[in-house]
Design a protein around this motif. Structure first.
Motif, short mmCIF file in Angstrom:
data_model
loop_
_atom_site.label_atom_id
_atom_site.label_comp_id
_atom_site.label_asym_id
_atom_site.label_seq_id
_atom_site.Cartn_x
_atom_site.Cartn_y
_atom_site.Cartn_z
N ALA A 192 0.82 -1.21 0.00
CA ALA A 192 0.00 0.00 0.00
C ALA A 192 0.86 1.26 0.00
N VAL A 193 1.98 1.23 0.72
CA VAL A 193 2.89 2.38 0.74
C VAL A 193 3.48 2.61 -0.65
N VAL A 194 3.90 1.53 -1.31
CA VAL A 194 4.45 1.66 -2.66
C VAL A 194 3.41 2.25 -3.60
N GLU A 195 2.20 1.74 -3.55
CA GLU A 195 1.15 2.22 -4.45
C GLU A 195 0.78 3.67 -4.17
N LEU A 196 0.77 4.05 -2.91
CA LEU A 196 0.46 5.44 -2.57
C LEU A 196 1.47 6.38 -3.22
N ALA A 197 2.73 6.03 -3.13
CA ALA A 197 3.77 6.88 -3.71
C ALA A 197 3.72 6.88 -5.23
N VAL A 198 3.62 5.69 -5.81
CA VAL A 198 3.68 5.57 -7.26
C VAL A 198 2.47 6.20 -7.93
N SER A 199 1.31 6.04 -7.33
CA SER A 199 0.07 6.51 -7.97
C SER A 199 -0.09 8.02 -7.92
N ARG B 193 10.21 1.85 -9.74
CA ARG B 193 8.99 2.00 -10.55
C ARG B 193 8.84 3.43 -11.09
N LEU B 194 9.27 4.41 -10.33
CA LEU B 194 9.08 5.80 -10.76
C LEU B 194 10.22 6.30 -11.66
N GLY B 195 11.42 5.77 -11.45
CA GLY B 195 12.55 6.25 -12.22
C GLY B 195 12.98 7.66 -11.84
N LYS B 196 12.72 8.04 -10.60
CA LYS B 196 13.11 9.37 -10.11
C LYS B 196 13.32 9.29 -8.61
N PRO B 197 13.96 10.29 -8.01
CA PRO B 197 14.16 10.25 -6.56
C PRO B 197 12.86 10.28 -5.77
N VAL B 198 12.89 9.62 -4.65
CA VAL B 198 11.78 9.63 -3.70
C VAL B 198 12.33 10.06 -2.35
N PRO C 250 4.14 13.97 -14.08
CA PRO C 250 5.22 14.00 -15.08
C PRO C 250 6.16 15.19 -14.94
N ASP C 251 5.71 16.29 -14.34
CA ASP C 251 6.56 17.46 -14.18
C ASP C 251 7.38 17.43 -12.88
N ALA C 252 7.11 16.45 -12.04
CA ALA C 252 7.82 16.37 -10.75
C ALA C 252 9.19 15.74 -10.93
N GLU C 253 10.18 16.38 -10.33
CA GLU C 253 11.54 15.83 -10.34
C GLU C 253 11.74 14.80 -9.25
N ALA C 254 10.85 14.78 -8.27
CA ALA C 254 10.89 13.82 -7.18
C ALA C 254 9.50 13.70 -6.58
N VAL C 255 9.28 12.61 -5.87
CA VAL C 255 8.02 12.40 -5.13
C VAL C 255 8.34 12.44 -3.64
N LEU C 256 7.56 13.19 -2.89
CA LEU C 256 7.74 13.33 -1.45
C LEU C 256 6.61 12.63 -0.71
N VAL C 257 6.97 11.81 0.27
CA VAL C 257 6.00 11.07 1.10
C VAL C 257 6.23 11.53 2.53
N PRO C 258 5.37 12.41 3.08
CA PRO C 258 5.78 13.18 4.25
C PRO C 258 5.50 12.66 5.65
N ASP C 259 4.94 11.50 5.84
CA ASP C 259 4.52 11.11 7.19
C ASP C 259 5.52 10.15 7.85
N THR C 260 6.08 10.54 9.01
CA THR C 260 6.99 9.64 9.72
C THR C 260 6.28 8.44 10.32
N ALA C 261 4.95 8.44 10.31
CA ALA C 261 4.19 7.27 10.79
C ALA C 261 4.14 6.16 9.74
N MET C 262 4.68 6.43 8.56
CA MET C 262 4.63 5.45 7.47
C MET C 262 5.98 4.75 7.33
N ARG C 263 5.97 3.42 7.32
CA ARG C 263 7.20 2.66 7.11
C ARG C 263 7.59 2.72 5.64
N THR C 264 8.70 3.38 5.37
CA THR C 264 9.09 3.57 3.97
C THR C 264 10.50 3.08 3.65
N LEU C 265 11.37 2.94 4.65
CA LEU C 265 12.77 2.62 4.33
C LEU C 265 12.90 1.28 3.60
#
Length: 239
Positions: free
Chosen positions: A166-173, A201-206, A177-192
């Motif tokens: 679900a975390v992967v899909e939230l970020a990817v979805s 999947r995105l081909g850009k920094p997260v 196209p104009d974003a140089e990176a995607v930001l996922v801002p909640d420290t309550a989310m396990r992302t590492l």
């Protein structure tokens, strides 16, 4: 050996920090101490959570670890103070800890600058009114948000229960196209543990909350760590 102390609100995804300590290897300690309040993603509650008294308590709890730097590991509990208030918040934390201090909100701005990123998409778990304050905070740091999503999840505990998929899909979805990176801002989310999968999947920094918080702590302590598993930010060593 750098010791970076983290003040973490309640309980949700704090296991990202021992995970990072293990990956970063010998010579890095990342102790976490908790402060408690409501975990509701609502402005009044977040202002209370990030109050000087609560953060001073966190600093007191971290003192036994003798940290070289201290970070308030909460994005929403810092950006709700708006840029000037968030700056005062970390100044008071530094005074209470007697050490250099920062917060996750400033970590996002500093990490974006380190990567030369100016245009981003935000994949937020927060309600819309809270997420818009993050957009405002980023703008103050010369980071333009070209798209913003808000999943309207009310509590940190709910965010902490999201599956890795679900975390992967939230970020990817919520890329743009104009974003140089995607930001996922909640420290309550396990992302590492899923950063590599998201960037592949995105081909850009997260940039995710716990990732940039740890990077910011190392930066404050004058340390650079280059690892492959925590995204572009750590592969470049923060250069």
């Amino acid at each position: 050996m750098p010791v970076i102390g983290f003040i973490y609100p309640d309980h949700a995804a704090e296991d990202d920090y021992p995970l990072a300590e293990g990956v970063l290897g010998a010579g890095v300690r990342l102790p976490v101490e908790h402060i408690y309040g409501t975990d509701l993603h609502a402005v009044p509650e977040l202002l209370d959570l990030g109050s000087p008294a609560r953060l001073a308590e966190g600093a007191r709890l971290l003192a036994k670890h003798e940290p070289d730097a201290v970070v308030w590991a909460c994005t929403s509990g810092s950006f709700v103070y708006r840029p000037d208030g968030a700056r005062e918040q970390v100044e008071k934390l530094a005074e209470a800890a007697g050490k250099p201090a920062s917060s996750t909100s400033f970590a996002f701005v500093n990490a974006a600058a380190a990567l030369g990123v100016r245009k981003v998409a935000v994949a937020a778990s927060y309600p819309d009114d809270v997420a818009k304050l993050f957009v405002e905070f980023l703008a103050s740091g010369d980071v333009e948000v070209v798209s913003m999503s808000s999943e309207d999840i009310d509590t940190a505990a709910e965010v902490g229960r999201l599956s890795p998929e679900a975390v992967v899909e939230l970020a990817v979805s919520h890329d743009h196209p104009d974003a140089e990176a995607v930001l996922v801002p909640d420290t309550a989310m396990r992302t590492l543990g899923v950063l590599g999968a998201i960037e592949e999947r995105l081909g850009k920094p997260v940039l995710t909350a716990n990732q940039v918080t740890i990077w910011e702590g190392l930066r404050l302590a004058g340390e650079t760590k280059t690892v492959d598993s925590f995204g572009t930010l750590f592969r470049r060593g923060g250069e």
